[in-house]
Design an enzyme around this catalytic site. Sequence first.
Site, mmCIF file in Angstrom:
data_model
loop_
_atom_site.group_PDB
_atom_site.id
_atom_site.type_symbol
_atom_site.label_atom_id
_atom_site.label_comp_id
_atom_site.label_asym_id
_atom_site.label_seq_id
_atom_site.Cartn_x
_atom_site.Cartn_y
_atom_site.Cartn_z
ATOM 1 N N ILE A 1 77.857 -37.783 -43.303
ATOM 2 C CA ILE A 1 78.220 -36.393 -43.628
ATOM 3 C C ILE A 1 79.232 -35.877 -42.603
ATOM 4 C CG2 ILE A 1 77.328 -34.029 -43.720
ATOM 5 C CD1 ILE A 1 74.745 -35.163 -44.872
ATOM 6 N N HIS B 1 86.958 -40.296 -8.599
ATOM 7 C CA HIS B 1 86.542 -41.463 -9.391
ATOM 8 C C HIS B 1 87.708 -42.436 -9.560
ATOM 9 C CE1 HIS B 1 82.607 -40.000 -10.898
ATOM 10 N NE2 HIS B 1 83.146 -38.821 -10.672
ATOM 11 N N CYS C 1 81.821 -40.585 -5.519
ATOM 12 C CA CYS C 1 81.396 -39.224 -5.841
ATOM 13 C C CYS C 1 79.989 -38.960 -5.291
ATOM 14 C CB CYS C 1 81.514 -38.975 -7.341
ATOM 15 S SG CYS C 1 81.814 -37.242 -7.681
ATOM 16 N N LYS D 1 77.995 -62.580 -45.718
ATOM 17 C CA LYS D 1 77.906 -61.669 -46.855
ATOM 18 C C LYS D 1 79.027 -60.619 -46.848
ATOM 19 C CE LYS D 1 74.772 -62.414 -49.221
ATOM 20 N NZ LYS D 1 74.767 -63.492 -50.256
ATOM 21 N N GLU E 1 87.659 -45.402 -10.454
ATOM 22 C CA GLU E 1 87.446 -46.331 -11.577
ATOM 23 C C GLU E 1 88.208 -45.928 -12.836
ATOM 24 O OE1 GLU E 1 85.221 -44.280 -10.289
ATOM 25 O OE2 GLU E 1 83.802 -43.496 -11.770
HETATM 26 N N1 GLN Z 1 76.474 -34.312 -8.710
HETATM 27 C C1 GLN Z 1 77.551 -34.380 -7.785
HETATM 28 C C2 GLN Z 1 78.446 -33.149 -7.859
HETATM 29 O O1 GLN Z 1 78.434 -32.433 -8.827
HETATM 30 C C3 GLN Z 1 78.356 -35.660 -7.962
HETATM 31 C C4 GLN Z 1 78.991 -35.791 -9.293
HETATM 32 C C5 GLN Z 1 79.476 -37.194 -9.586
HETATM 33 O O2 GLN Z 1 79.010 -38.155 -9.003
HETATM 34 N N2 GLN Z 1 80.391 -37.337 -10.523
HETATM 35 O O3 GLN Z 1 79.184 -32.884 -6.949
#
Ligand code: GLN
Length: 546
Positions: A153, A512, A386, A192, A514
């Site tokens: 849906i 981050h 982080c 199938k 990554e």
């Molecule tokens: N919780 C933590 C903050 O808000 C780290 C957040 C995270 O690791 N992306 O600062």
Amino acid sequence: MKSKTAKYIFVTGGVTSSLGKGIVASSLGMLLQARGYSVTIQKLDPYLNVDPGTLNPYEHGECYVTEDGAETDLDLGHYERYLNSPTSQANSVTTGRIYQTVIEKERRGDYLGKTVQIVPHITNEIKRRIKLLGSSGKYDIIITEIGGTVGDIESLPYIESVRQMIWDLGENNTMVIHLTLIPYLAASGELKTKPTQHSVRLLMESGIRADVLVTRTEHTLPKEVKEKLALFCNVKKGHVIESKDADSIYEVPFLLHEQDFDEVVLKSLNLPTDQKPDLSAWENFLDRHKNPKNSVEIALVGKYTALPDSYKSISEAFTHAGAQTETEVKIRWVYSGDLSTENIDSVLKGVDGVLIAPGFGDRGIDGKILAANYARRNKIPTFGICLGLQMMVIEFARNVLGLEDADTTEINNMTQHPVINLMEGQKNITHKGGTMRLGNWKCQIDKNSAVYKAYGEEMIEERHRHRYEFNNEYLEAFEKENFMAVGTNPDTALVEIMEYKELPFYMGVQFHPEYKSTVANPHPLFVQFVGAVLMYKQNKKIHATR
Ligand code: GLN
């Protein structure tokens, strides 16, 4: 610059979810890019969340963050990793956002008293979002992936919008790739085709004819099965492409290319096919990825370890860095909620490196602090991302600086030593959605640091997704003990990177990294970390044989 008219490829899915539409879309994008076309990929997600930022990673895997701070579905990560070009808010659309926009317009009176309906108001807003990327003039080809499964849906307004887009732009400028599953019945030894036939028919009922079928299968499809599929699903011969389970997602582009997938697509779009794709860099990457010379094991300490998709970008960044350093990176998934002083030794025994993962909330926090402590005392290369950095900071404050109740105010508002704190300007924010430091922020790097060697640049930009920050009131105390802020935001002085100079590799970042790692550009910090991990492992061996 005269803007180009972009061509559109719509990718739909049938039979089941989780067929890997994102990987097929990314692989196609990469193949077309390798032929000289500029390509971008967009995801339309049929759920009512305005963005995936508030979704539990257990339900939907990682939340991926773009340069402009959009919190998106993890498929956007695949798009960037394959295409090596950044996506943006425009690449991610959810039903929630569509409705939000339409309802805001309705409240403003933009519809002049008209009845506001799914068709045309919601579909028009979907079409507007699809056309945004095309009208930017930056792309030859836009691949639009429709989340969900045909027949749901939730997907209907999207499917209707695709039908209208094809009608608006014409068949030469658009095409539909339908991804389905060909199940194998072991008992009768048969592949199938019926579920695929039904899902193509469902699509047809909505006025959409699939141009190409990509079939997920565990077994190679015999010629007769492909021909049967073509005949009954009304696609040209040669337009049935199989997508067999592969050892690595990075092999998929090659498997599809061998079946002329990119050529079929270009012909369907009336685009020239004379320029053959240059896949040498990818071949080289895949070769290194599949034939590593070394292997290391890194513990990933986090609270969502039961679903590795929650850490997709991190594990992919390890794959990229591993290929670069010709090292197989095995991940030992360590659930931080189970770590205790009694078991830490056995749980982390033998690992060559520790990554302390990002996260939110208090579950598993103590385990992360414990892991940071264990790794620091045992001199194991450690990388905190982080929340990971924040835990390294708390551990250091408690055990090296002697600030016993040091904490983050995210967990303990009453602490005497809020080494991780909210910035002043953020203190009044109570809403959970969209209140974080998100997207790209600048970071000035100290030339006299190991990270400078990794980046080779003094000013970098990295993506953020967090609320809390290192509390600069404590910086002097940390630096006295050689835990140094080697990266800071040039405008706000917020701490971005910390490096403990007493150890070969004990480093945490508030951002981050990554999200930025791609096949073509493995992230320098991951490469440096894997290098340090490898060195540690080799030194361990030398010590053991002495
Ligand atoms: N919780 C933590 C903050 O808000 C780290 C957040 C995270 O690791 N992306 O600062």
